[in-house]
Design a protein around this motif. Sequence first.
Motif, mmCIF file in Angstrom:
data_model
loop_
_atom_site.group_PDB
_atom_site.id
_atom_site.type_symbol
_atom_site.label_atom_id
_atom_site.label_comp_id
_atom_site.label_asym_id
_atom_site.label_seq_id
_atom_site.Cartn_x
_atom_site.Cartn_y
_atom_site.Cartn_z
ATOM 1 N N GLU A 280 0.826 -1.209 0.000
ATOM 2 C CA GLU A 280 0.000 0.000 0.000
ATOM 3 C C GLU A 280 0.861 1.261 0.000
ATOM 4 O OE1 GLU A 280 -3.974 -1.628 2.388
ATOM 5 O OE2 GLU A 280 -2.425 -0.484 3.444
ATOM 6 N N THR A 281 1.925 1.244 0.785
ATOM 7 C CA THR A 281 2.805 2.412 0.836
ATOM 8 C C THR A 281 3.485 2.642 -0.502
ATOM 9 O OG1 THR A 281 3.208 2.042 3.206
ATOM 10 C CG2 THR A 281 4.754 3.463 2.042
ATOM 11 N N ASP A 282 3.982 1.579 -1.119
ATOM 12 C CA ASP A 282 4.624 1.705 -2.426
ATOM 13 C C ASP A 282 3.644 2.206 -3.485
ATOM 14 O OD1 ASP A 282 6.980 0.830 -1.348
ATOM 15 O OD2 ASP A 282 6.764 -1.251 -2.027
ATOM 16 N N ASP A 283 2.411 1.695 -3.454
ATOM 17 C CA ASP A 283 1.398 2.135 -4.428
ATOM 18 C C ASP A 283 1.063 3.609 -4.251
ATOM 19 O OD1 ASP A 283 1.317 -0.400 -5.453
ATOM 20 O OD2 ASP A 283 -0.533 -0.993 -4.434
ATOM 21 N N LEU A 284 0.993 4.044 -2.985
ATOM 22 C CA LEU A 284 0.692 5.457 -2.733
ATOM 23 C C LEU A 284 1.805 6.356 -3.253
ATOM 24 C CD1 LEU A 284 -1.116 7.588 -1.378
ATOM 25 C CD2 LEU A 284 0.163 7.202 0.737
ATOM 26 N N LYS A 285 3.057 5.969 -2.978
ATOM 27 C CA LYS A 285 4.177 6.780 -3.458
ATOM 28 C C LYS A 285 4.229 6.809 -4.977
ATOM 29 C CE LYS A 285 7.100 6.071 0.631
ATOM 30 N NZ LYS A 285 8.375 5.514 1.153
ATOM 31 N N ALA A 286 3.911 5.677 -5.599
ATOM 32 C CA ALA A 286 3.885 5.643 -7.065
ATOM 33 C C ALA A 286 2.791 6.559 -7.610
ATOM 34 C CB ALA A 286 3.665 4.205 -7.537
ATOM 35 N N ALA A 287 1.643 6.605 -6.921
ATOM 36 C CA ALA A 287 0.549 7.466 -7.365
ATOM 37 C C ALA A 287 0.935 8.942 -7.303
ATOM 38 C CB ALA A 287 -0.694 7.218 -6.505
ATOM 39 N N TYR A 288 1.803 9.299 -6.336
ATOM 40 C CA TYR A 288 2.268 10.677 -6.228
ATOM 41 C C TYR A 288 3.489 10.942 -7.112
ATOM 42 C CZ TYR A 288 -0.766 12.321 -2.474
ATOM 43 O OH TYR A 288 -1.851 12.735 -1.750
ATOM 44 N N GLY A 289 3.997 9.910 -7.755
ATOM 45 C CA GLY A 289 5.157 10.071 -8.626
ATOM 46 C C GLY A 289 6.449 10.296 -7.884
ATOM 47 N N ALA A 290 6.549 9.723 -6.685
ATOM 48 C CA ALA A 290 7.764 9.912 -5.884
ATOM 49 C C ALA A 290 8.891 9.064 -6.447
ATOM 50 C CB ALA A 290 7.493 9.538 -4.428
ATOM 51 N N ARG A 298 4.671 17.354 -3.113
ATOM 52 C CA ARG A 298 3.789 18.078 -2.208
ATOM 53 C C ARG A 298 2.528 17.258 -1.916
ATOM 54 N NH1 ARG A 298 2.270 24.125 -3.768
ATOM 55 N NH2 ARG A 298 4.527 24.280 -3.335
ATOM 56 N N GLY A 299 2.159 17.208 -0.665
ATOM 57 C CA GLY A 299 0.940 16.509 -0.260
ATOM 58 C C GLY A 299 1.143 15.046 0.078
ATOM 59 N N MET A 300 2.285 14.473 -0.321
ATOM 60 C CA MET A 300 2.486 13.043 -0.099
ATOM 61 C C MET A 300 2.693 12.717 1.371
ATOM 62 S SD MET A 300 5.219 10.371 -1.799
ATOM 63 C CE MET A 300 6.453 10.599 -0.517
ATOM 64 N N ALA A 301 3.370 13.585 2.112
ATOM 65 C CA ALA A 301 3.654 13.306 3.524
ATOM 66 C C ALA A 301 2.355 13.141 4.318
ATOM 67 C CB ALA A 301 4.510 14.418 4.123
ATOM 68 N N GLY A 302 1.393 14.012 4.058
ATOM 69 C CA GLY A 302 0.115 13.907 4.749
ATOM 70 C C GLY A 302 -0.636 12.644 4.382
ATOM 71 N N ALA A 303 -0.566 12.273 3.099
ATOM 72 C CA ALA A 303 -1.244 11.059 2.648
ATOM 73 C C ALA A 303 -0.614 9.811 3.272
ATOM 74 C CB ALA A 303 -1.201 10.973 1.125
ATOM 75 N N VAL A 304 0.720 9.819 3.371
ATOM 76 C CA VAL A 304 1.413 8.682 3.981
ATOM 77 C C VAL A 304 1.061 8.581 5.461
ATOM 78 C CG1 VAL A 304 3.677 7.784 4.628
ATOM 79 C CG2 VAL A 304 3.308 8.663 2.321
ATOM 80 N N LYS A 305 0.985 9.714 6.123
ATOM 81 C CA LYS A 305 0.629 9.722 7.542
ATOM 82 C C LYS A 305 -0.781 9.173 7.756
ATOM 83 C CE LYS A 305 0.484 12.728 11.606
ATOM 84 N NZ LYS A 305 0.703 14.119 12.112
ATOM 85 N N GLU A 306 -1.706 9.559 6.902
ATOM 86 C CA GLU A 306 -3.078 9.055 7.007
ATOM 87 C C GLU A 306 -3.126 7.560 6.731
ATOM 88 O OE1 GLU A 306 -7.075 8.914 7.675
ATOM 89 O OE2 GLU A 306 -5.684 10.570 8.066
ATOM 90 N N LEU A 307 -2.335 7.101 5.749
ATOM 91 C CA LEU A 307 -2.284 5.674 5.454
ATOM 92 C C LEU A 307 -1.736 4.890 6.640
ATOM 93 C CD1 LEU A 307 -2.500 3.279 3.508
ATOM 94 C CD2 LEU A 307 -0.209 3.863 2.646
ATOM 95 N N GLU A 308 -0.687 5.394 7.254
ATOM 96 C CA GLU A 308 -0.107 4.709 8.419
ATOM 97 C C GLU A 308 -1.109 4.631 9.568
ATOM 98 O OE1 GLU A 308 3.334 7.039 9.152
ATOM 99 O OE2 GLU A 308 4.600 5.959 7.709
ATOM 100 N N LYS A 309 -1.924 5.659 9.711
ATOM 101 C CA LYS A 309 -2.956 5.645 10.751
ATOM 102 C C LYS A 309 -3.962 4.526 10.485
ATOM 103 C CE LYS A 309 -6.535 8.562 12.829
ATOM 104 N NZ LYS A 309 -7.185 9.912 12.790
#
Length: 403
Positions: A280-290, A298-309
């Motif tokens: 899930e973390t890898d897919d999220l980062k790929a979606a943000y183009g990291a 921009r915005g990825m840190a907040g999304a990752v934090k919400e995912l971890e929650k």
Amino acid sequence: MAVWDDLVGQDRVVDQLTAAARAAGATVEAGRGAAPAQGGNASLMTHAWLFTGPPGAGQVTAARAFAAALQCTSPDLALGGTPGCGFCDGCHTVLAGSHADVKYVRTDGLSIGVGDMRDLVLRASSYPTGGRWSVILVDAAHRLTEAAANALLKGVEEPSPRTVWLLCAPSVQDVLPTIRSRCRLLVLRTPAAEAVADMLVRRDGVDPETARLAALAGQGDVERARRLAVDEQARTRRAEVLRIPLEVADIGGCLTAAQRLVDTAKADAEALAETQDAKETDDLKAAYGAAEGGKAPRGMAGAVKELEKRQKSRATRTRRETLGVALLDLLGFYRDVLAIQLGSTGALANEDQRQALNRVAQAGPAEGTLRRIEAVLACRTALDRNVDPLLAVEAMTVALRAG
């Protein structure tokens, strides 16, 4: 294979849902100006359904099969065929979870929030994009927060003419009265062990004796029985749990057994997280183009934090569910002990543990067994109230020793 084949021992429910799906198809065809399929009766269909029943009886399976039947496009329907053929594009995409007009809602955490429910209510106000119906299936309606339940009520009260709500919960009491009063209730029953064993033999190729023992040990939970029949690790974990009644002879044994049980639940949650969380973390980062090693967009840190929650909440739920399964196994063990003590001749859930059952049954009176059953139930209640798992399980094992 028809979509109804996964429902074991639920013939009455299948008949009701089949009739409703046929009536729903007639409504769609009448709206298109075509001749309705044979046997349609609009009074059999409604916009909201509540599926309840004991754990493992198949509430979600029934709701998913009904969703597929509502989207079924089999040419045999015009000739009076049964909705839910299992082979057409509508059935196939619903069962695969990819149908555009079927929204499947299941929380990984402990509750479903109001934000998610408001989005669903907004979606329910629109017509289907390509299918015959817009279907919203809520897997765990009993996990709705109060605000989310109130939002759901608005959607159920004012649905689109082509929207169907399918709610699943353990019992009707787990759903707000204002919601359940607007739903048609379907109560699934515990399937017979013989029916579950027959399904395991036919569909999973399990040998008859293993299927029989797994069906009995599953205690009416079809998926649990399947895991016990085909998964060696599941059988090993169950055997470890059923050692507990023989290990609580002293305080040290009680505490050791409790620690092992909690550690096993934690290990199961961590094993799930190791693969699922990373993906899930890898897919999220790929979606943000990291880019690897690069600066986070921009915005990825907040999304990752919400995912971890959400992942942390899911891990907590997984531990609770694993402990819940273990406690059900213990309840089944002591129920069998009580049956032996009272001279019952019925089938035992733990037939493969006959020697241990007889040993515990001969060690004390039936009154002590009843107190042990109450201790296991008290542990389940404590876990539901967020008591620390280790403390709750230690209290239970000490009570099992006292009898």
